[in-house]
Design a protein around this motif. Sequence first.
Motif, PDB file in Angstrom:
ATOM      1  N   ASP A  63       0.842  -1.187   0.000  1.00  0.00           N
ATOM      2  CA  ASP A  63       0.000   0.000   0.000  1.00  0.00           C
ATOM      3  C   ASP A  63       0.881   1.241   0.000  1.00  0.00           C
ATOM      4  O   ASP A  63       2.077   1.183   0.297  1.00  0.00           O
ATOM      5  N   LEU A  64       0.289   2.375  -0.308  1.00  0.00           N
ATOM      6  CA  LEU A  64       1.052   3.602  -0.479  1.00  0.00           C
ATOM      7  C   LEU A  64       1.577   4.160   0.832  1.00  0.00           C
ATOM      8  O   LEU A  64       2.586   4.869   0.840  1.00  0.00           O
ATOM      9  N   LEU A  73       4.289  11.421  -4.977  1.00  0.00           N
ATOM     10  CA  LEU A  73       3.783  10.211  -4.328  1.00  0.00           C
ATOM     11  C   LEU A  73       2.736  10.562  -3.266  1.00  0.00           C
ATOM     12  O   LEU A  73       1.751   9.837  -3.095  1.00  0.00           O
ATOM     13  N   ALA A  80      -1.173   9.378  -3.344  1.00  0.00           N
ATOM     14  CA  ALA A  80      -1.895   8.759  -2.226  1.00  0.00           C
ATOM     15  C   ALA A  80      -3.214   9.476  -1.965  1.00  0.00           C
ATOM     16  O   ALA A  80      -4.255   8.841  -1.731  1.00  0.00           O
ATOM     17  N   LEU A  96      -1.563  -0.886  -3.884  1.00  0.00           N
ATOM     18  CA  LEU A  96      -0.966  -0.674  -5.200  1.00  0.00           C
ATOM     19  C   LEU A  96      -1.716  -1.434  -6.286  1.00  0.00           C
ATOM     20  O   LEU A  96      -1.864  -0.946  -7.410  1.00  0.00           O
ATOM     21  N   LEU A 136       2.800   9.169  -9.383  1.00  0.00           N
ATOM     22  CA  LEU A 136       3.756   8.065  -9.277  1.00  0.00           C
ATOM     23  C   LEU A 136       4.916   8.245 -10.254  1.00  0.00           C
ATOM     24  O   LEU A 136       6.081   7.995  -9.909  1.00  0.00           O
TER      25      LEU A 136
END
Length: 545
Positions: A63-64, A109, A113, A125, A143
């Motif tokens: 996960d982010l 990033l 999110a 992801l 990203l």
Amino acid sequence: MTFLPGWPGGLAVDGLSAVLLVTLGAVVVAVLAFAAGEGYGARFFGLMLLFAAAMAVTVTATDLVLLLTGWEVMGAMSYALIGYEWWDARRVGSAGVAFLTTRAADLGLYAAAGFAVAGVHSLRLDDLAAADTPWRDLIAAGLAVSALGKSAQLPFSFWLSRAMDGPSPVSALLHSATMVAAGAYLLIRAHPLLAATGWAATLVTWAGAVTALVLGAVALAQRDLKQLLAASTCAQIGFMVLGAGAGALDGGTAHLVAHAAVKSLLFLCAGVWLGVLGTKRLDALQGAARRHRTVGAAFGVGALALAGVPPLSLWVTKDEVLAGDGGSPALLAVGLAASVLSAAYAAKALLAVFRPVGGGGAFRVPFAQQAPLVPLAFAAAVLGALGLPPVADAWERLLGLPDGSGPGPWTAALSGVLAVLTVGAVMAVRRIPEPSWALHWLWLEDAASVVVVRPAFAAARALARFDDRVVDGAVRGIARGGQAIAGLAGRRVEFRVDGLVAAVGRAARGLGALARRPQTGQVHLYYAQAAVVLAVLVVVAVLAG
């Protein structure tokens, strides 16, 4: 493992992350063994282990949130390690440039999110590709920016040049299995998202291809061995990014693994020469490879692999990436041109360290520094098997990818012949053009200073003046106004208030004096007073009736 209650995610190991973890572990052991021979202290090894642990979290995060955790710790450790010799202002400044450049890209990033929460209601992801438009495009853009910045792709490449001021073991780890490899890994992991948008996959593909070509020219112009290797890292990561965008995920991953062995080997050899000879300049390293056989042979294997000479590792893996170009002749042409430049800058380094010169005898290298070079050289030679059948089939199954076509025989033969011819030509010519635009990394840092840094400082100074003159002036004005009002109240109002209070006090004292007069203590006077009061009451009652 779930990190946030109610939000699926956490840490997990699949084929891709397992490959990266094994690569990371092998390189970390080799680099730390080498660093032990240089006598670094506990602080250095602690920072290096944290650096590696952050990369391990990054590649196993599903996960982010956890991805960002590893991502940011890795950036912080890179700052501490590049500026490890904190008493040197140049090194600390370089650490700041590297940290701030990657940190600025990292904002992508964070934005991704936020867009994922808004558009997918998930931070996993694997769920990002399912987002609706425009959230999917926004996530992909965030990203891509973050990954390109972390992997020192254009236009962020200049920070990797400044990172060369750090110790050689730091460079070896940073360029091979951590930091710059993290961006390529993220793009490989996020390929379904890139492909779902369409434009993002094309953007990433061409960003990698152009970086491989342009930074290859930059590497060719360098006169400093570590700067040459740094620019070559940008170029080689460009092949991985190209593979991530074009869908050659098996080739991109294989290139990442093989490049980790090659580049850690080359940086450790450069570290040996820097420690013994005290220089990184190519003209001062002439004949250095001949003065210690183990180091010289290891560097030779690594440089030939970097050149893409058959049958060494990067020849096969690079061609596997180019096989996934989607049938674009333009992309294949750029990739082959970048391959030729790879051979040219590797040959330039080989020529410098193997050129025979008079004087300078053999030197001793501690066993702890020699020992890691042998297995790394072996890996640099044989890891190309990941792109050859039947190993390639097992490799694709491990990564969970569909069977790929692999590099065509003519493409592999063409790139191999070009690499050999280029190496031979450089060895024969011995004089490589060094244009100033390439020697100074396209003046990217100067451009960033003009476009970003100076306007930011100008805006900061303007805001500081606004704060000093307007905000602080308003605060001081309010304070002066309060003082004036207080002074006015003291002169005109307070006197009257005090007079009123004094008058009330005098009236109270007068009434008290009048109230004491009837209290004489004589009984007949009290009776008389009562009779008067009674008479008054009678009169009032008669009048009222």
